[in-house]
Enzyme design. Sequence first.
Site, PDB file in Angstrom:
ATOM      1  N   HIS A 100       0.906  -1.284  -0.107  1.00  0.00           N
ATOM      2  CA  HIS A 100       0.061   0.142   0.069  1.00  0.00           C
ATOM      3  C   HIS A 100       0.982   1.157   0.180  1.00  0.00           C
ATOM      4  O   HIS A 100       1.914   1.345   0.572  1.00  0.00           O
ATOM      5  CB  HIS A 100      -0.768  -0.002   1.260  1.00  0.00           C
ATOM      6  CG  HIS A 100      -1.612  -1.167   1.391  1.00  0.00           C
ATOM      7  ND1 HIS A 100      -1.353  -2.114   2.276  1.00  0.00           N
ATOM      8  CD2 HIS A 100      -2.992  -1.171   1.235  1.00  0.00           C
ATOM      9  CE1 HIS A 100      -2.551  -2.797   2.586  1.00  0.00           C
ATOM     10  NE2 HIS A 100      -3.437  -2.563   1.908  1.00  0.00           N
ATOM     11  N   ASP A 103       2.178   2.017   3.211  1.00  0.00           N
ATOM     12  CA  ASP A 103       3.134   1.133   4.051  1.00  0.00           C
ATOM     13  C   ASP A 103       4.648   1.520   3.651  1.00  0.00           C
ATOM     14  O   ASP A 103       5.562   1.230   4.463  1.00  0.00           O
ATOM     15  CB  ASP A 103       3.210  -0.302   3.515  1.00  0.00           C
ATOM     16  CG  ASP A 103       1.730  -0.947   3.480  1.00  0.00           C
ATOM     17  OD1 ASP A 103       0.983  -0.648   4.366  1.00  0.00           O
ATOM     18  OD2 ASP A 103       1.478  -1.712   2.593  1.00  0.00           O
TER      19      ASP A 103
HETATM   20  C1  XLS Z   1      -7.406  -6.670   4.383  1.00  0.00           C
HETATM   21  C2  XLS Z   1      -6.969  -7.126   2.862  1.00  0.00           C
HETATM   22  C3  XLS Z   1      -5.923  -6.068   2.755  1.00  0.00           C
HETATM   23  C4  XLS Z   1      -5.764  -5.905   1.169  1.00  0.00           C
HETATM   24  C5  XLS Z   1      -4.789  -5.028   0.636  1.00  0.00           C
HETATM   25  O1  XLS Z   1      -8.088  -7.491   4.923  1.00  0.00           O
HETATM   26  O2  XLS Z   1      -6.568  -8.334   2.980  1.00  0.00           O
HETATM   27  O3  XLS Z   1      -4.630  -6.393   3.230  1.00  0.00           O
HETATM   28  O4  XLS Z   1      -5.170  -7.153   0.519  1.00  0.00           O
HETATM   29  O5  XLS Z   1      -5.594  -3.647   0.921  1.00  0.00           O
END
Ligand code: XLS
Length: 439
Positions: A100, A103
């Site tokens: 993201h 991150d």
């Molecule tokens: C949350 C999601 C997230 C997505 C990316 O539950 O799995 O981590 O994979 O935004």
Amino acid sequence: MNAFPDVSKIRYEGPQSENPLAFRWYNPDELVEGKSMKDHLRFTVCYWHTFRGTGSDPFGGGTMLRPWDDGSESVANACNRARVAFEFFEKLDVPYYAFHDRDIAPEGKTLAESNANLDAVVAVLKEEQQRSGVKLLWGTANMFSNPRFMHGAATTCNVEVYAYAAAQVKKALEVTKELGGENYVFWGGREGYQNLFNTDMKREMDHLARFFHMAVDYAKEIGFKGQFLIEPKPKEPTKHQYDSDAAACLNFLRAYDLMDYFKLNIETNHATLAGHTMMHELEYAGMQGGLGSIDANTGDLMLGWDTDQFPTDYYLTTQIMLVLLKYGLAPGGVNFDAKVRRESFEPLDLFYAHIGGMDAFAKGLKVAAAIRADRALDKFVDDRYSSWNSDLGRKIESGAVNFKDLESYIMPKGDSAKNASGRQELIEHVLNRYLDKVK
Ligand code: XLS
Ligand code: NI
Ligand code: NI
């Protein structure tokens, strides 16, 4: 970088190995169905859990020991962390990573500042990608952590928050393109509702569709060729998420003319939260040409939320690989959207966790390929539907008959239709036989 001094590049040693820092099943260049394991599995490390996860839970703070991280929200710390991440990817021998925007780089006080932070870290990531050959599977924007997104992002009731989200995705698309990302993911973090008394669901879904169309248009404008993906999840953080499962997502995409541009990123723990098996979600997406990528993890039967544990169950990975071999995965990949549990706080645990997950998938791949080579399951399916290969079956399937024709056909026969056994238990034995067979 030497953040993991006790670990050298993880190598394949074979099923007999007792070395916890070696692969027992994942042998990157080994051919399965004529393709290398590396190309089948396209393993991906996720940045958020692995490099930003703190181990905190609703009852206590972080536990993770990350000696390279000074704990600050500085750009310098983010750049250093990025270099450590690449040391990890290389030692683990994974071809991809995913992130993201928030991150990889700290959020600034303004969007302009956040974008500048992002650019600084992206420059380091680009350099590290070129040096190591590790590639970006997908990028995405975090539009759920900041309090501004409390009512959602693309489905918010606040038009200015919507504009902010659009600008954030615009930038995330630019950096994903800059880093050669092969996909772009939308997980609808807070795109849902807590109750319908204060929610105009139709209006929110129209806004979401508009948002996706704008993303498609902007991708075209900047020449981003990656595959767009939606990641279904039924609940958490909102009570009802709009992208609740594969069926809901595909219906939405079809209703709003987006089927040509989007596929799905299916996650195991989300499938089970929706009351489905992972295999169901994969097959449902696959049969409609909508299977794009997977988030590999697993939930805990005893706990009711998205625990995002590393997958270790061969039975699960075999089921997944049966479907992935059928429909193909690229340009998607197997992304470990999974976190070490808070008691596993040492850097070494990150290696153990990923190695276990990669081996579980490699073994699942081999078992699935062995089943397919013998057509061991196809035979059951073929037999089960054999009555449809008759003249009558063909007529129905081609639309050549109607209710009246079927009545004239069946009426004189009385109750003569004979069913055959579904052989459920036998099939389960067969699966176990193949799990034993692959050594
Ligand atoms: C949350 C999601 C997230 C997505 C990316 O539950 O799995 O981590 O994979 O935004
Ligand atoms: Ni996910
Ligand atoms: Ni998840």
